[in-house]
Design a protein around this motif. Structure first.
Motif, PDB file in Angstrom:
ATOM      1  N   HIS A 123      10.777  -5.894 -51.651  1.00  0.00           N
ATOM      2  CA  HIS A 123       9.954  -4.782 -51.184  1.00  0.00           C
ATOM      3  C   HIS A 123       9.689  -4.961 -49.679  1.00  0.00           C
ATOM      4  N   PRO A 124       9.788  -3.881 -48.890  1.00  0.00           N
ATOM      5  CA  PRO A 124       9.580  -4.013 -47.438  1.00  0.00           C
ATOM      6  C   PRO A 124       8.261  -4.694 -47.072  1.00  0.00           C
ATOM      7  N   PHE A 125       7.227  -4.458 -47.884  1.00  0.00           N
ATOM      8  CA  PHE A 125       5.945  -5.098 -47.586  1.00  0.00           C
ATOM      9  C   PHE A 125       6.094  -6.616 -47.629  1.00  0.00           C
ATOM     10  N   ASN A 126       6.765  -7.103 -48.673  1.00  0.00           N
ATOM     11  CA  ASN A 126       6.957  -8.553 -48.805  1.00  0.00           C
ATOM     12  C   ASN A 126       7.788  -9.126 -47.654  1.00  0.00           C
ATOM     13  N   LEU A 127       8.839  -8.394 -47.273  1.00  0.00           N
ATOM     14  CA  LEU A 127       9.722  -8.909 -46.220  1.00  0.00           C
ATOM     15  C   LEU A 127       9.031  -8.896 -44.857  1.00  0.00           C
ATOM     16  N   LYS A 128       8.256  -7.851 -44.608  1.00  0.00           N
ATOM     17  CA  LYS A 128       7.516  -7.812 -43.338  1.00  0.00           C
ATOM     18  C   LYS A 128       6.503  -8.945 -43.268  1.00  0.00           C
ATOM     19  N   LEU A 129       5.800  -9.143 -44.376  1.00  0.00           N
ATOM     20  CA  LEU A 129       4.838 -10.247 -44.427  1.00  0.00           C
ATOM     21  C   LEU A 129       5.538 -11.580 -44.181  1.00  0.00           C
ATOM     22  N   ALA A 130       6.685 -11.777 -44.853  1.00  0.00           N
ATOM     23  CA  ALA A 130       7.417 -13.034 -44.675  1.00  0.00           C
ATOM     24  C   ALA A 130       7.829 -13.214 -43.217  1.00  0.00           C
ATOM     25  N   ALA A 131       8.284 -12.120 -42.608  1.00  0.00           N
ATOM     26  CA  ALA A 131       8.680 -12.192 -41.198  1.00  0.00           C
ATOM     27  C   ALA A 131       7.487 -12.574 -40.327  1.00  0.00           C
ATOM     28  N   TYR A 132       6.337 -12.006 -40.651  1.00  0.00           N
ATOM     29  CA  TYR A 132       5.118 -12.362 -39.922  1.00  0.00           C
ATOM     30  C   TYR A 132       4.824 -13.858 -40.061  1.00  0.00           C
ATOM     31  N   LEU A 133       4.931 -14.360 -41.277  1.00  0.00           N
ATOM     32  CA  LEU A 133       4.599 -15.773 -41.511  1.00  0.00           C
ATOM     33  C   LEU A 133       5.527 -16.712 -40.750  1.00  0.00           C
ATOM     34  N   THR A 134       6.783 -16.296 -40.573  1.00  0.00           N
ATOM     35  CA  THR A 134       7.715 -17.181 -39.832  1.00  0.00           C
ATOM     36  C   THR A 134       7.264 -17.386 -38.390  1.00  0.00           C
ATOM     37  N   THR A 135       6.434 -16.494 -37.883  1.00  0.00           N
ATOM     38  CA  THR A 135       5.994 -16.634 -36.487  1.00  0.00           C
ATOM     39  C   THR A 135       4.847 -17.626 -36.344  1.00  0.00           C
ATOM     40  N   LEU A 136       4.278 -18.049 -37.467  1.00  0.00           N
ATOM     41  CA  LEU A 136       3.034 -18.835 -37.395  1.00  0.00           C
ATOM     42  C   LEU A 136       3.261 -20.333 -37.355  1.00  0.00           C
ATOM     43  N   HIS A 137       4.357 -20.785 -37.949  1.00  0.00           N
ATOM     44  CA  HIS A 137       4.580 -22.232 -38.039  1.00  0.00           C
ATOM     45  C   HIS A 137       6.091 -22.477 -38.098  1.00  0.00           C
ATOM     46  N   PRO A 204       1.507  -7.966 -35.535  1.00  0.00           N
ATOM     47  CA  PRO A 204       2.866  -7.902 -34.966  1.00  0.00           C
ATOM     48  C   PRO A 204       3.875  -8.638 -35.847  1.00  0.00           C
ATOM     49  N   VAL A 205       4.989  -7.993 -36.124  1.00  0.00           N
ATOM     50  CA  VAL A 205       6.037  -8.540 -36.983  1.00  0.00           C
ATOM     51  C   VAL A 205       7.351  -8.509 -36.205  1.00  0.00           C
ATOM     52  N   PRO A 206       8.121  -9.610 -36.231  1.00  0.00           N
ATOM     53  CA  PRO A 206       9.413  -9.586 -35.524  1.00  0.00           C
ATOM     54  C   PRO A 206      10.357  -8.575 -36.171  1.00  0.00           C
ATOM     55  N   SER A 207      11.317  -8.103 -35.407  1.00  0.00           N
ATOM     56  CA  SER A 207      12.185  -7.026 -35.905  1.00  0.00           C
ATOM     57  C   SER A 207      13.259  -7.546 -36.847  1.00  0.00           C
ATOM     58  N   THR A 208      13.533  -8.835 -36.824  1.00  0.00           N
ATOM     59  CA  THR A 208      14.480  -9.400 -37.795  1.00  0.00           C
ATOM     60  C   THR A 208      13.846 -10.605 -38.478  1.00  0.00           C
ATOM     61  N   LEU A 209      14.222 -10.732 -39.727  1.00  0.00           N
ATOM     62  CA  LEU A 209      13.742 -11.845 -40.548  1.00  0.00           C
ATOM     63  C   LEU A 209      14.923 -12.773 -40.822  1.00  0.00           C
ATOM     64  N   THR A 210      14.785 -14.046 -40.498  1.00  0.00           N
ATOM     65  CA  THR A 210      15.779 -15.038 -40.893  1.00  0.00           C
ATOM     66  C   THR A 210      15.425 -15.503 -42.301  1.00  0.00           C
ATOM     67  N   ALA A 211      16.337 -15.242 -43.242  1.00  0.00           N
ATOM     68  CA  ALA A 211      16.049 -15.576 -44.638  1.00  0.00           C
ATOM     69  C   ALA A 211      17.245 -16.307 -45.242  1.00  0.00           C
ATOM     70  N   TYR A 212      16.988 -16.997 -46.326  1.00  0.00           N
ATOM     71  CA  TYR A 212      18.017 -17.745 -47.047  1.00  0.00           C
ATOM     72  C   TYR A 212      18.171 -17.110 -48.420  1.00  0.00           C
ATOM     73  N   GLN A 213      19.328 -16.524 -48.652  1.00  0.00           N
ATOM     74  CA  GLN A 213      19.584 -15.790 -49.884  1.00  0.00           C
ATOM     75  C   GLN A 213      20.258 -16.728 -50.890  1.00  0.00           C
ATOM     76  N   SER A 214      19.608 -16.925 -52.029  1.00  0.00           N
ATOM     77  CA  SER A 214      20.184 -17.791 -53.067  1.00  0.00           C
ATOM     78  C   SER A 214      21.523 -17.240 -53.536  1.00  0.00           C
ATOM     79  N   LEU A 215      22.500 -18.147 -53.665  1.00  0.00           N
ATOM     80  CA  LEU A 215      23.818 -17.762 -54.172  1.00  0.00           C
ATOM     81  C   LEU A 215      23.986 -18.278 -55.596  1.00  0.00           C
ATOM     82  N   PHE A 216      23.972 -19.597 -55.742  1.00  0.00           N
ATOM     83  CA  PHE A 216      24.091 -20.201 -57.072  1.00  0.00           C
ATOM     84  C   PHE A 216      23.670 -21.663 -56.950  1.00  0.00           C
ATOM     85  N   SER A 217      23.500 -22.298 -58.088  1.00  0.00           N
ATOM     86  CA  SER A 217      23.105 -23.701 -58.111  1.00  0.00           C
ATOM     87  C   SER A 217      24.297 -24.571 -58.462  1.00  0.00           C
ATOM     88  N   ILE A 218      24.246 -25.828 -58.050  1.00  0.00           N
ATOM     89  CA  ILE A 218      25.253 -26.778 -58.513  1.00  0.00           C
ATOM     90  C   ILE A 218      24.552 -27.964 -59.155  1.00  0.00           C
TER      91      ILE A 218
END
Lengths: 295, 295
Positions: A123-137, A204-218
């Protein structure tokens, strides 16, 4: 859900052997003013109450796998965690019309997950929030794709907005003051962000979010009796979210032979050497790094 | 005991959630030639067999507290660990005439114990061996004074010669390849040392041993319902065997207040933030640093 978030729920002890969530909830219960914001009500829940103090992840069944729709509807499932999931579904859900608008589920990991945010949905709300959090630490990471759509078995799937927080590395059944304080900082930041959104004064939220998309487990290499035959290679231990290239070592057998990563595609492992996943056939989750446009 | 060591026993899974010992014993069982030395027989034992795979430290009672003389003689104690202790007493003991001459008990800790050697007794043989081991790796520490005289409840008290090895930091129920290899190196070095002694060709030992003598333990601050009220302070976390001076912080309360060490005497904490000790009222063990003349 309306556009306004009215109820936020902070959940601890979904896994009772992950102590940071428990003690943070106990702190908030002792000092409820810490959770007060103008525009919403914030409540706390200890999820696996009966498991608290046992040192166990669960008594009968992992509570964080009990929230699939079929299981919630199945009255024949009578383990403690199945019963507790139904109680929590009543308290916070149901999924199609949840009473809680935003769930923060507090976890920790033996893997070097740093301060991982696992948005419940994209959901865009979740992604924007996550992007915001990446700026804090600098240690904040955003891990996507542990499937928490409507039929997902996770507690946080009760409502589409929210996230799990996975901090680490930390052993089960211990506290770590730095990770405790950082988890609390993340929680306060989420509450502040929601409050600002509710008031129409977005932070303020950055315009891009760096995220790690799960692919599969080994899994670990195993023998015919399912015993593991190798350990995480020292060069990979603790290197969650770092690039893994073809030819990099991933396992070291007990007799000292290394096993390399053999695919051409560069991946970013997460949950490397998580204690709870040995029995689930998971040595690590491979992810790909993505830049997501937020607007 | 004769001057000759005839039987050496390597014990794993005294605590089944400490995986290094288990997998090292399994490796030795798979490659028994690794344990072969000319002058003695070396055997392996998995201690808490029923606990293996449960993820628990014990099923009913800590096996490593079941070896007191009264408990071993008490046939009314019928928990699994009490029964297993009696079996191990038959196999390796009894204490006054043990079948095993030297017991190496493999453990790990969530505390930053590095490569800690805990000699079973202060027998000169044990201390000389410990001094030898300190020359092999900078992370070797020698911790004295966990009481393993004849009436001690520890498994290793079955015979006066031997030691526990406590490596860390490592979470329970995970492996760490570096600590696994270092534990194996220590075991091989002990076997080589014993073999050389048996042959009258002693290996070079330094004339003084730097050791840490246990003084007493301190607990976390707790409230009236025995809940802990503070965590190990970040400045102390991981600082096992480092000096603690008057005024140094030791705890941080959940509300952020620091609690200092207030004694005049400089001490050296060990087992700082060990998971298994929360329930035993132990936040850390304080030790004093000693230089012991070996000859």
């Amino acid at each position: 859900m309306s556009n306004q978030i009215c109820v936020v729920t902070i959940v601890g002890s979904t896994h009772p052997n992950e102590l940071i969530g428990y003690h943070l909830v106990k702190k908030f219960e002792q000092f409820p003013e810490l959770l007060q914001r103008d525009s919403f009500k914030c409540e706390t829940v200890l999820a696996n109450i009966k498991g608290i103090g046992t040192g166990l992840r669960y008594l009968d069944r992992d509570l964080n796998r009990c929230f699939g729709n079929e299981d919630l509807a199945n009255l024949k499932l009578t383990s403690y965690e199945d019963i507790r999931a139904k109680q929590l579904n009543t308290l916070l859900g149901p999924k199609d019309r949840p009473k809680s608008d935003f769930i923060i589920d507090l976890h920790s990991s033996t893997a070097n997950m740093a301060l991982s945010i696992l948005p419940t949905t994209k959901h865009p709300f979740n992604l924007k929030l996550a992007a915001y959090l990446t700026t804090l630490h600098p240690a904040v990471r955003v891990l996507l794709g542990v499937d928490c759509t409507q039929n997902a078995p996770r507690l946080r799937s009760l409502t589409p907005l929210g996230c799990a927080i996975e901090v680490g590395p930390i052993a089960n059944n211990v506290l770590n003051a730095d990770l405790f304080m950082q988890t609390e900082m993340i929680v306060h930041s989420i509450l502040n962000y929601i409050d600002a959104e509710n008031k129409g004064k977005s932070l303020p939220v950055p315009s891009t979010l760096t995220a790690y998309q799960s692919l599969f487990s080994i899994d670990y290499p195993r023998d015919s009796s399912n015993e593991i035959q190798a350990m995480i290679h020292p060069q990979l231990q603790g290197q969650d979210y770092e690039p893994l290239y073809k030819g990099d070592p991933i396992f070291l057998t007990f007799s000292g032979e290394k096993i390399d990563y053999e695919s051409e595609s560069t991946v970013y492992p997460a949950f490397v050497n998580e204690a709870a996943y040995y029995s689930q056939g998971v040595a690590m989750t491979l992810t790909q790094k993505e830049e997501i446009e937020i607007w």
